[in-house]
Design a protein around this motif. Structure first.
Motif, PDB file in Angstrom:
ATOM      1  N   VAL A 164      -7.685   3.264   4.056  1.00  0.00           N
ATOM      2  CA  VAL A 164      -6.618   4.075   3.467  1.00  0.00           C
ATOM      3  C   VAL A 164      -7.192   5.183   2.604  1.00  0.00           C
ATOM      4  O   VAL A 164      -6.754   6.341   2.665  1.00  0.00           O
ATOM      5  CB  VAL A 164      -5.664   3.182   2.645  1.00  0.00           C
ATOM      6  N   GLU A 165      -8.195   4.868   1.778  1.00  0.00           N
ATOM      7  CA  GLU A 165      -8.735   5.875   0.861  1.00  0.00           C
ATOM      8  C   GLU A 165      -9.414   7.018   1.596  1.00  0.00           C
ATOM      9  O   GLU A 165      -9.567   8.114   1.042  1.00  0.00           O
ATOM     10  CB  GLU A 165      -9.707   5.237  -0.126  1.00  0.00           C
ATOM     11  N   ASN A 166      -9.824   6.799   2.839  1.00  0.00           N
ATOM     12  CA  ASN A 166     -10.452   7.858   3.628  1.00  0.00           C
ATOM     13  C   ASN A 166      -9.490   8.480   4.630  1.00  0.00           C
ATOM     14  O   ASN A 166      -9.909   9.235   5.502  1.00  0.00           O
ATOM     15  CB  ASN A 166     -11.668   7.296   4.377  1.00  0.00           C
ATOM     16  N   ASP A 167      -8.214   8.147   4.490  1.00  0.00           N
ATOM     17  CA  ASP A 167      -7.189   8.655   5.396  1.00  0.00           C
ATOM     18  C   ASP A 167      -6.658   9.985   4.866  1.00  0.00           C
ATOM     19  O   ASP A 167      -6.134  10.056   3.745  1.00  0.00           O
ATOM     20  CB  ASP A 167      -6.071   7.627   5.517  1.00  0.00           C
ATOM     21  N   VAL A 168      -6.781  11.022   5.668  1.00  0.00           N
ATOM     22  CA  VAL A 168      -6.353  12.359   5.227  1.00  0.00           C
ATOM     23  C   VAL A 168      -4.870  12.376   4.910  1.00  0.00           C
ATOM     24  O   VAL A 168      -4.434  12.965   3.904  1.00  0.00           O
ATOM     25  CB  VAL A 168      -6.680  13.411   6.307  1.00  0.00           C
ATOM     26  N   LEU A 169      -4.063  11.724   5.742  1.00  0.00           N
ATOM     27  CA  LEU A 169      -2.623  11.738   5.511  1.00  0.00           C
ATOM     28  C   LEU A 169      -2.262  11.013   4.214  1.00  0.00           C
ATOM     29  O   LEU A 169      -1.349  11.440   3.499  1.00  0.00           O
ATOM     30  CB  LEU A 169      -1.900  11.092   6.690  1.00  0.00           C
ATOM     31  N   TYR A 170      -2.968   9.927   3.907  1.00  0.00           N
ATOM     32  CA  TYR A 170      -2.687   9.265   2.641  1.00  0.00           C
ATOM     33  C   TYR A 170      -3.107  10.129   1.459  1.00  0.00           C
ATOM     34  O   TYR A 170      -2.408  10.198   0.443  1.00  0.00           O
ATOM     35  CB  TYR A 170      -3.383   7.902   2.547  1.00  0.00           C
ATOM     36  N   THR A 171      -4.237  10.804   1.579  1.00  0.00           N
ATOM     37  CA  THR A 171      -4.703  11.674   0.497  1.00  0.00           C
ATOM     38  C   THR A 171      -3.640  12.713   0.146  1.00  0.00           C
ATOM     39  O   THR A 171      -3.409  13.024  -1.028  1.00  0.00           O
ATOM     40  CB  THR A 171      -6.008  12.372   0.898  1.00  0.00           C
ATOM     41  N   LYS A 172      -2.977  13.243   1.169  1.00  0.00           N
ATOM     42  CA  LYS A 172      -1.936  14.250   0.944  1.00  0.00           C
ATOM     43  C   LYS A 172      -0.701  13.650   0.275  1.00  0.00           C
ATOM     44  O   LYS A 172       0.049  14.365  -0.409  1.00  0.00           O
ATOM     45  CB  LYS A 172      -1.523  14.883   2.279  1.00  0.00           C
TER      46      LYS A 172
ATOM     47  N   TRP B   1       4.200   8.112   9.403  1.00  0.00           N
ATOM     48  CA  TRP B   1       5.368   8.618  10.123  1.00  0.00           C
ATOM     49  C   TRP B   1       6.153   9.612   9.275  1.00  0.00           C
ATOM     50  O   TRP B   1       6.294   9.460   8.057  1.00  0.00           O
ATOM     51  CB  TRP B   1       6.260   7.440  10.514  1.00  0.00           C
ATOM     52  N   TYR B   2       6.692  10.622   9.935  1.00  0.00           N
ATOM     53  CA  TYR B   2       7.522  11.631   9.279  1.00  0.00           C
ATOM     54  C   TYR B   2       8.951  11.537   9.805  1.00  0.00           C
ATOM     55  O   TYR B   2       9.177  11.423  11.005  1.00  0.00           O
ATOM     56  CB  TYR B   2       6.994  13.044   9.573  1.00  0.00           C
ATOM     57  N   SER B   3       9.900  11.609   8.913  1.00  0.00           N
ATOM     58  CA  SER B   3      11.307  11.705   9.299  1.00  0.00           C
ATOM     59  C   SER B   3      12.100  12.209   8.097  1.00  0.00           C
ATOM     60  O   SER B   3      11.990  11.663   7.005  1.00  0.00           O
ATOM     61  CB  SER B   3      11.870  10.356   9.739  1.00  0.00           C
TER      62      SER B   3
ATOM     63  N   ALA C  38       9.828  17.397  20.000  1.00  0.00           N
ATOM     64  CA  ALA C  38       8.669  18.030  19.380  1.00  0.00           C
ATOM     65  C   ALA C  38       7.365  17.442  19.907  1.00  0.00           C
ATOM     66  O   ALA C  38       6.355  18.142  20.010  1.00  0.00           O
ATOM     67  CB  ALA C  38       8.741  17.861  17.867  1.00  0.00           C
ATOM     68  N   ASN C  39       7.372  16.132  20.216  1.00  0.00           N
ATOM     69  CA  ASN C  39       6.209  15.454  20.801  1.00  0.00           C
ATOM     70  C   ASN C  39       4.952  15.590  19.926  1.00  0.00           C
ATOM     71  O   ASN C  39       3.858  15.849  20.419  1.00  0.00           O
ATOM     72  CB  ASN C  39       5.939  15.992  22.211  1.00  0.00           C
ATOM     73  N   VAL C  40       5.147  15.401  18.622  1.00  0.00           N
ATOM     74  CA  VAL C  40       4.030  15.440  17.676  1.00  0.00           C
ATOM     75  C   VAL C  40       3.529  14.014  17.477  1.00  0.00           C
ATOM     76  O   VAL C  40       4.320  13.127  17.127  1.00  0.00           O
ATOM     77  CB  VAL C  40       4.479  16.041  16.325  1.00  0.00           C
ATOM     78  N   PRO C  41       2.247  13.746  17.700  1.00  0.00           N
ATOM     79  CA  PRO C  41       1.748  12.358  17.630  1.00  0.00           C
ATOM     80  C   PRO C  41       2.044  11.646  16.318  1.00  0.00           C
ATOM     81  O   PRO C  41       2.274  10.437  16.313  1.00  0.00           O
ATOM     82  CB  PRO C  41       0.236  12.526  17.836  1.00  0.00           C
ATOM     83  N   GLU C  42       2.024  12.383  15.182  1.00  0.00           N
ATOM     84  CA  GLU C  42       2.310  11.770  13.891  1.00  0.00           C
ATOM     85  C   GLU C  42       3.741  11.248  13.787  1.00  0.00           C
ATOM     86  O   GLU C  42       4.067  10.501  12.873  1.00  0.00           O
ATOM     87  CB  GLU C  42       2.059  12.762  12.743  1.00  0.00           C
ATOM     88  N   GLU C  43       4.595  11.664  14.722  1.00  0.00           N
ATOM     89  CA  GLU C  43       5.987  11.216  14.716  1.00  0.00           C
ATOM     90  C   GLU C  43       6.293  10.283  15.884  1.00  0.00           C
ATOM     91  O   GLU C  43       6.994   9.282  15.729  1.00  0.00           O
ATOM     92  CB  GLU C  43       6.928  12.427  14.758  1.00  0.00           C
TER      93      GLU C  43
END
Length: 424
Positions: free
Chosen positions: A133-141, A218-220, A289-294
């Motif tokens: 988690v600490e090295n996860d870019v999305l978590y850092t944001k 996930w984004y929503s 949108a077909n965005v992998p993060e979603e």
């Protein structure tokens, strides 16, 4: 505003009946909580914790919906809902107990295993793919929002807001039974004016922190609205069950008429369409949108890593038909909306599907060694049911303890006359 005198009985409800019922409800609650705790030795702490979160979220959603409907009642100065409003006022006494019942999840996450429920609480939690988690870019944001201190502070704020709003609304409503002063009506309108935005923001962030952050990649932007739809539909369905129960018991016999059922049925129908609109829009936008993060969130709930359909795909179809198609078609009928035993069955159907919907949103965050969600048909489903019985039993006990403390009807509400003679 009508000034007709209320014709409803002014006596307090019989305390003996509700006292016996409250004792049984509390017994069921303790039994459910005990069985859930014993499940730790059968399925492990993490499986039980996720199942408990489902049961807790289900009961909390109904209580939030009751609070929201009371606020909406006052902001619109509604007349038809005066009778059911009193039952919702008893129902929202559960928030202080819900706060207490949420503590096991918090304490277990802080002192037993940081990533027991919410993986982002443990910086060393290994994500699917091998990184932490600490090295996860999305978590850092998102770390300024998703951190333990914010989680604890926001959770405390949610319950403080809900308990405070409930206390204000109940105080004014019950005081009006004694002196009939219109100032209490105006007080509740003011409470509704600032209470609706407060409740809207708090329920949205509660859904994000408690449920959506289980898979924080996930984004929503529609998640809070989805949760709101379930809250209100759950409360309306519980309102139908309360009304039928009070008619059978004799308190509402000859007082509640088919027009009251028709109006609450229309609202359930409206929020059925609203839920479908929100849920379809969320799915369609993510698919388009077909965005992998979603898209990964839905992929996990449709296929396994080897490409075969998962159980959760069929659960999705159950939600589609149980949440929308079936109640939509049934509630098109005027007769079904105004026939107590029929609309009560529809209400049960809605409540069961809301519970399945919460399972669909929470339980797939539990994954096996291959990164696939654990199946729906497992022992975890048993712990969901024991959790609902445990938390729900405490909530029913809280409702029944409050029930005999004031008049069955808000007899001096300025709108009570219009409510008792209500027509569509």
């Amino acid at each position: 505003m009508s000034t007709h005198a209320a014709t409803a009985p002014s006596s307090l409800p019989a305390a003996s009946f509700t006292s016996t019922g409250a004792g049984k409800a509390l017994g069921i609650g303790f039994a459910g909580l005990a069985l859930t705790a014993l499940g730790i030795f059968v399925s492990g702490a993490q499986n039980v914790a996720y199942s408990y979160l489902v049961g807790f979220s289900f009961c909390t959603a109904i209580s939030i919906g009751m609070l929201m409907l009371i606020l909406i009642h006052h902001i619109f100065d509604a007349s038809w809902s005066v009778l059911i409003r009193r039952q919702f006022e008893h129902g929202i006494t559960s928030f202080k107990w819900l706060a207490l019942l949420f503590l096991p999840l918090i304490l277990a996450s802080l002192f037993y295993q940081r990533d027991l429920v919410w993986p982002w609480m443990n910086p060393e939690h290994v994500m699917h793919g091998g990184h932490t988690v600490e090295n996860d870019v999305l978590y850092t944001k998102k770390a300024s929002f998703l951190n333990v201190n914010m989680f604890l502070g926001m959770t405390a704020a949610f319950f403080i807001i809900w308990v405070w709003l409930s206390a204000r609304l109940r105080k004014a409503s019950f005081a009006q039974d004694l002196d009939g002063d219109a100032k209490w009506t105006f007080m509740n309108r003011k409470t509704a004016a600032f209470g609706i935005p407060l409740l809207a923001f708090s329920l949205t962030f509660a859904a994000i922190y408690w449920i959506k952050s289980l898979e924080y990649h996930w984004y929503s932007t529609m998640y809070g609205v989805w949760f709101f739809a379930n809250c209100v539909r759950g409360a309306l369905s519980m309102g139908v069950i309360m009304m039928v129960w009070l008619i059978v018991r004799g308190d509402y016999r000859g007082v509640v008429n088919k027009n009251h059922f028709y109006s609450i049925g229309l609202l359930i129908f409206a929020f059925t369409v609203f839920w479908a609109y929100v849920t379809f829009s969320q799915y369609f936008l993510i698919w388009n949108a077909n965005v992998p993060e979603e898209t990964f969130w839905y992929n996990l709930r449709e296929i396994y890593a080897d490409g075969t359909p998962s159980q959760w795909k069929y659960v999705g179809f159950v939600i589609l038909f149980g949440h929308f198609v079936l109640p939509f078609l049934l509630l098109l009928s005027y007769r079904f909306k105004v026939t107590p035993h029929i609309i009560r069955r529809i209400a049960y159907c809605v409540l069961i599907t809301i519970l399945i919907d919460l399972c669909y949103n929470i339980l797939p965050a539990l994954k096996d060694a291959h990164g696939d969600p654990l199946p729906f048909l497992s022992l975890n489903l048993l712990w969901v049911l024991t959790s609902v019985a445990g938390v729900g039993g405490v909530c029913v006990w809280s409702y029944l303890k409050s029930f005999p403390t004031t008049k069955i009807f808000p007899i001096r509400d300025p709108r009570i006359g219009e409510c008792l003679t209500y027509h569509e």
